[in-house]
Motif scaffolding. Structure first.
Motif, PDB file in Angstrom:
ATOM      1  N   UNK A 206       0.864  -1.187   0.000  1.00 26.19           N
ATOM      2  CA  UNK A 206       0.000   0.000   0.000  1.00 26.19           C
ATOM      3  C   UNK A 206       0.896   1.231   0.000  1.00 26.19           C
ATOM      4  N   UNK A 207       0.753   2.031  -1.022  1.00 29.69           N
ATOM      5  CA  UNK A 207       1.636   3.185  -1.187  1.00 29.69           C
ATOM      6  C   UNK A 207       1.340   4.241  -0.129  1.00 29.69           C
ATOM      7  N   UNK A 208       2.330   4.609   0.692  1.00 28.36           N
ATOM      8  CA  UNK A 208       2.084   5.658   1.689  1.00 28.36           C
ATOM      9  C   UNK A 208       1.800   6.992   0.992  1.00 28.36           C
ATOM     10  N   UNK A 209       0.855   7.752   1.533  1.00 23.51           N
ATOM     11  CA  UNK A 209       0.458   9.015   0.886  1.00 23.51           C
ATOM     12  C   UNK A 209       1.649   9.955   0.768  1.00 23.51           C
ATOM     13  N   UNK A 210       1.820  10.509  -0.420  1.00 26.13           N
ATOM     14  CA  UNK A 210       2.852  11.525  -0.637  1.00 26.13           C
ATOM     15  C   UNK A 210       4.254  10.978  -0.824  1.00 26.13           C
ATOM     16  N   UNK A 211       4.412   9.652  -0.809  1.00 25.76           N
ATOM     17  CA  UNK A 211       5.771   9.094  -0.937  1.00 25.76           C
ATOM     18  C   UNK A 211       6.285   9.258  -2.362  1.00 25.76           C
ATOM     19  N   UNK A 212       7.594   9.495  -2.474  1.00 21.56           N
ATOM     20  CA  UNK A 212       8.233   9.587  -3.791  1.00 21.56           C
ATOM     21  C   UNK A 212       8.465   8.158  -4.289  1.00 21.56           C
ATOM     22  N   UNK A 213       8.251   7.900  -5.582  1.00 25.80           N
ATOM     23  CA  UNK A 213       8.440   6.548  -6.126  1.00 25.80           C
ATOM     24  C   UNK A 213       9.559   6.559  -7.161  1.00 25.80           C
ATOM     25  N   UNK A 214      10.455   5.603  -7.045  1.00 21.17           N
ATOM     26  CA  UNK A 214      11.505   5.421  -8.047  1.00 21.17           C
ATOM     27  C   UNK A 214      11.380   3.999  -8.582  1.00 21.17           C
ATOM     28  N   UNK A 215      11.491   3.847  -9.885  1.00 21.07           N
ATOM     29  CA  UNK A 215      11.407   2.529 -10.490  1.00 21.07           C
ATOM     30  C   UNK A 215      12.801   2.105 -10.949  1.00 21.07           C
ATOM     31  N   UNK A 216      13.256   0.951 -10.482  1.00 23.36           N
ATOM     32  CA  UNK A 216      14.604   0.490 -10.845  1.00 23.36           C
ATOM     33  C   UNK A 216      14.560  -0.907 -11.486  1.00 23.36           C
ATOM     34  N   UNK A 217      14.073  -0.966 -12.697  1.00 19.86           N
ATOM     35  CA  UNK A 217      14.155  -2.205 -13.473  1.00 19.86           C
ATOM     36  C   UNK A 217      15.308  -1.990 -14.449  1.00 19.86           C
ATOM     37  N   UNK A 218      16.454  -2.542 -14.162  1.00 18.30           N
ATOM     38  CA  UNK A 218      17.657  -2.154 -14.894  1.00 18.30           C
ATOM     39  C   UNK A 218      18.131  -3.199 -15.901  1.00 18.30           C
ATOM     40  N   UNK A 219      17.631  -4.431 -15.776  1.00 22.65           N
ATOM     41  CA  UNK A 219      18.147  -5.506 -16.636  1.00 22.65           C
ATOM     42  C   UNK A 219      17.193  -5.837 -17.769  1.00 22.65           C
ATOM     43  N   UNK A 220      17.792  -6.138 -18.925  1.00 19.61           N
ATOM     44  CA  UNK A 220      16.988  -6.596 -20.055  1.00 19.61           C
ATOM     45  C   UNK A 220      16.667  -8.079 -19.933  1.00 19.61           C
ATOM     46  N   UNK A 221      16.026  -8.621 -20.961  1.00 21.53           N
ATOM     47  CA  UNK A 221      15.684 -10.052 -20.936  1.00 21.53           C
ATOM     48  C   UNK A 221      16.951 -10.894 -20.949  1.00 21.53           C
ATOM     49  N   UNK A 222      16.964 -11.997 -20.204  1.00 23.77           N
ATOM     50  CA  UNK A 222      18.172 -12.828 -20.183  1.00 23.77           C
ATOM     51  C   UNK A 222      18.378 -13.569 -21.500  1.00 23.77           C
ATOM     52  N   UNK A 223      19.652 -13.802 -21.827  1.00 19.73           N
ATOM     53  CA  UNK A 223      19.977 -14.620 -23.001  1.00 19.73           C
ATOM     54  C   UNK A 223      20.652 -15.896 -22.508  1.00 19.73           C
ATOM     55  N   UNK A 224      20.605 -16.947 -23.362  1.00 22.43           N
ATOM     56  CA  UNK A 224      20.996 -18.273 -22.878  1.00 22.43           C
ATOM     57  C   UNK A 224      22.421 -18.678 -23.209  1.00 22.43           C
ATOM     58  N   UNK A 225      23.150 -17.826 -23.958  1.00 27.46           N
ATOM     59  CA  UNK A 225      24.518 -18.230 -24.317  1.00 27.46           C
ATOM     60  C   UNK A 225      25.462 -17.034 -24.261  1.00 27.46           C
ATOM     61  N   UNK A 226      26.754 -17.306 -24.031  1.00 27.51           N
ATOM     62  CA  UNK A 226      27.735 -16.206 -24.022  1.00 27.51           C
ATOM     63  C   UNK A 226      27.791 -15.496 -25.375  1.00 27.51           C
ATOM     64  N   UNK A 227      27.569 -16.262 -26.461  1.00 27.90           N
ATOM     65  CA  UNK A 227      27.629 -15.662 -27.803  1.00 27.90           C
ATOM     66  C   UNK A 227      26.510 -14.620 -27.958  1.00 27.90           C
ATOM     67  N   UNK A 228      25.313 -14.982 -27.509  1.00 31.93           N
ATOM     68  CA  UNK A 228      24.176 -14.052 -27.612  1.00 31.93           C
ATOM     69  C   UNK A 228      24.432 -12.813 -26.759  1.00 31.93           C
ATOM     70  N   UNK A 229      25.052 -13.009 -25.615  1.00 33.17           N
ATOM     71  CA  UNK A 229      25.357 -11.873 -24.740  1.00 33.17           C
ATOM     72  C   UNK A 229      26.373 -10.952 -25.419  1.00 33.17           C
ATOM     73  N   UNK A 230      27.378 -11.556 -26.064  1.00 35.00           N
ATOM     74  CA  UNK A 230      28.408 -10.774 -26.748  1.00 35.00           C
ATOM     75  C   UNK A 230      27.776  -9.943 -27.871  1.00 35.00           C
ATOM     76  N   UNK A 231      26.820 -10.575 -28.605  1.00 34.04           N
ATOM     77  CA  UNK A 231      26.152  -9.846 -29.686  1.00 34.04           C
ATOM     78  C   UNK A 231      25.385  -8.641 -29.137  1.00 34.04           C
TER      79      UNK A 231
END
Lengths: 341, 170
Positions: A206-231
Motif C-alpha cells: 500500500x503506497x504511503x500518501x505523498x511518498x516519492x516513487x523510483x522505479x529500478x528495473x535495470x536488466x533486459x531479458x536474459x539470453x541463454x549463451x555467451x555468444x548471444x550476450x556478446x552480440x
C-alpha cells in the motif's frame, strides 16, 4: 589431493564435529531427500517469524533483525526492525515485482522480484552435483526437530550448514564458514509460526500518501549463451577460459543505469551464483572501494561485504567486476587473471 | 541534516551561499565524512578550472547596436536564408553569440559525459552488488531477508540516498 579422497576426508571431518554425534530421536533421512524437501518447502507451507542475520563485513559484524513472512507461491514480506539504519524498512514482493519503502526518506523503490518458484528434481541434482552434501544429525531448534545438513562446494571455498525443519523442509537456521572454518554469516529464526493460509493483504503493498516513487528495473531479458550476450553487448563480452570446478554459464543480460551499460554473465555451481560484469571504461570511472589487490597484469580492488565479495579491475578499455558469494578471494584473483588472458 | 542532504549543499557551501549555521553544520560533517570531503575537493577543482577560463570582453559596438532597437517595433519578415547568414556575419555580436552556441553544443555533451562517468564510478559497486543479489535469488537456498537487505541498501545508493551507518553498527 585426488578428488575421490577429498569427499571421504571431508565427511570424516564433518562427522567429527562435537555435539552432532548424539543419538537421533528420529530416523535420519538421506541427504537427497532432505535437499528435495528444502527445495519443495516454498510450495508446501506459509510462515511468519522473527529472523536474526549476522554478517561479517571486513573487520566488523552487522546484526540485523527482521520479521519475515512468506506465502505460497512466491510472496514475501520483510520488515526490518534493527539496527537503527534499516529500522522501518519494508519490502513486499508479490513474485512479479518488489516494493521497498524507506520511511526516513518517505521513498518507495520498485524493482524486480527476488523470490523464485519452488525448486524441482533437476535442481536437486544440480545442488548435489555442485556440492559435497551430508546429513550430520538431528537437532532441536526453537523447539522443532531439524535435520542438520552440511554442504561444501566442490570448487572449494565457504561451506554451509542448514538446520532444516523436519516437518516442513523450511530452513530454520543457516551458517556459513569461510575456508579457515570461521563463521562469516548466520541466519536463524528466533520464532516461527507455520500456517496454510496467511492473509493475502499482508503481501499487497500500500503506497504511503505523498511518498516519492523510483522505479529500478535495470536488466533486459536474459539470453541463454555467451555468444548471444556478446552480440547484445556490442563492446565485447569476454568469457573466462576456465571456471572454478563445477561452475557453468547460466544466463546473461544487459543492464543499464543512466549512462552505465554493463553486460552481466552469470555462472552457477547449482547452489551459488558468480557474476562477471563488463562495461567500457570510457563510461565508468574506476570505483575506489575496498582494498587494493594485485593481479598478474594489473591492480584491482576487492570489496568484502561478508556474504558477497566484489573484485573490480580495468583491462584493455574494459572495467570488469566479479561478484560472488562463498568463493575465497584467491579464487577471484585466479578467475580475474583467466579473464585478462 | 542527513549525509545525502548535506552532500547536496556542498556546492552552495563552496560558493558561500549558506547561512552561517548551515555552513557550520557542513564543516562539522566534513570532519568525519571522507566521501563528502572528496566531493568537495572535486567541486573545488571544477571551480578552479572554470576560474581559469579567459574572460571575453563584450564588443564595444554591441550596446550601440542594441540601444536604438529598444522600444522600436519588431524586425520585419526575415530575408531569404543566404541574406540572413550574411547579415549575421556583418554583425559581430550575433557572430559571437553563434560561436558561443556552437561551443556550448560541443562542450555540454563532453562535460555531461564526464560527469556521468564519475557518477557511474561512484555508484558502480552498489550497482554490481544489486544486480548480483537479484541474480542470486535463483540460488535455491539463498537467504531472502539478506538479499532484501543487500538489494535495499544498493537501491538507496542508486537513488542518491545511501544508508548511513548507525552508531550501533560502528
Amino acid at each position: 589431493m585426488s578428488r575421490r579422497g577429498l569427499p571421504t576426508l571431508w565427511l570424516v571431518a564433518a562427522l567429527a564435529v562435537p555435539g552432532l554425534g548424539a543419538p537421533a530421536r528420529l530416523p535420519i533421512p538421506a541427504v537427497d531427500a532432505v535437499v528435495a524437501a528444502m527445495l519443495g518447502a516454498p510450495a508446501l507451507v506459509d510462515y511468519e517469524g522473527t529472523k536474526v542475520l549476522n554478517a561479517v563485513r571486513g573487520d566488523r559484524a552487522e546484526t540485523v533483525t527482521a520479521l519475515e513472512s512468506y506465502k505460497r507461491l512466491g510472496k514475501l514480506r520483510v520488515e526490518y526492525l534493527s539496527p537503527e539504519s534499516v529500522s522501518g524498512r519494508l519490502i513486499v514482493d508479490d513474485g512479479a515485482s518488489s516494493w521497498q519503502y524507506e520511511p526516513s526518506y518517505h521513498l518507495v523503490i520498485r524493482g524486480p522480484s527476488f523470490v523464485r518458484p519452488p525448486g524441482n528434481a533437476p535442481q536437486a541434482r544440480d545442488v548435489l552435483r555442485g556440492s559435497l552434501a551430508a546429513v550430520l544429525g538431528v537437532e532441536e531448534v526453537i523447539g522443532r526437530q531439524t535435520i542438520v545438513v552440511a554442504m561444501e562446494p566442490r570448487a572449494g571455498g565457504a561451506s554451509r550448514r542448514y538446520w532444516v525443519d523436519q516437518a516442513t523442509g523450511v530452513v530454520l537456521r543457516m551458517e556459513e564458514r569461510d575456508a579457515t572454518g570461521e563463521v562469516v554469516f548466520t541466519s536463524f529464526f528466533t520464532r516461527i509460526s507455520f500456517g496454510l493460509n496467511l492473509p493475502p493483504a499482508l503481501f499487497r503493498f500500500h503506497l504511503p500518501a505523498g511518498a516519492r516513487i523510483i522505479s529500478l528495473f535495470l536488466s533486459g531479458d536474459p539470453v541463454a549463451s555467451p555468444q548471444a550476450l556478446r552480440r547484445q553487448a556490442r563492446f565485447g563480452s569476454v568469457v573466462p577460459a576456465s571456471l572454478p570446478y563445477g561452475y557453468r554459464f547460466r544466463d546473461g543480460a544487459i543492464s543499464q543505469y543512466g549512462a552505465l551499460v554493463t553486460s552481466a554473465a552469470t555462472y552457477t555451481d547449482g547452489v551459488r551464483t558468480l557474476t562477471v560484469f563488463q562495461t567500457p571504461s570510457s563510461k565508468m570511472a574506476f570505483p575506489r572501494v575496498g582494498v587494493p589487490v594485485t593481479l598478474e597484469s594489473t591492480d584491482a580492488q576487492l570489496l568484502d561485504l561478508g556474504y558477497v565479495r566484489v573484485l573490480i579491475w580495468q583491462w584493455r578499455g574494459i572495467t570488469y567486476a566479479l561478484v560472488g558469494s562463498s568463493l575465497p578471494g584467491s579464487a577471484f584473483v585466479l578467475l580475474a587473471d583467466e579473464i585478462n588472458h | 541534516m542527513t549525509h545525502a542532504r548535506l552532500q547536496h549543499q556542498l556546492s552552495a557551501y563552496l560558493d558561500g551561499e549558506l547561512t552561517p549555521a548551515d555552513a557550520d553544520e557542513i564543516r562539522t560533517h566534513l570532519v568525519g565524512c571522507a566521501a563528502c570531503r572528496e566531493t568537495l575537493s572535486r567541486l573545488q577543482h571544477v571551480k578552479s578550472l572554470l576560474q581559469r577560463l579567459p574572460e571575453r570582453p563584450v564588443p564595444e559596438e554591441l550596446w550601440a547596436t542594441i540601444r536604438p532597437r529598444i522600444g522600436t517595433p519588431a524586425t520585419p519578415v526575415p530575408a531569404p536564408l543566404r541574406e540572413g547568414v550574411r547579415a549575421v556575419f556583418r554583425r559581430p555580436a550575433l557572430a559571437l553569440a553563434g560561436a558561443v552556441l556552437i561551443v556550448a553544443l560541443v562542450a555540454v555533451p563532453l562535460i555531461r559525459g564526464r560527469i556521468e562517468r564519475i557518477r557511474a564510478g561512484e555508484i558502480g559497486a552498489d550497482f554490481f552488488v544489486r544486480e548480483h543479489a537479484l541474480l542470486s535469488s535463483e540460488d535455491p537456498f539463498s537467504d531472502r531477508a539478506y538479499l532484501g537487505l543487500l538489494v535495499g541498501d544498493a537501491n538507496l545508493a542508486l537513488a542518491g540516498t545511501p544508508r548511513e551507518e548507525s552508531r550501533e553498527e560502528r
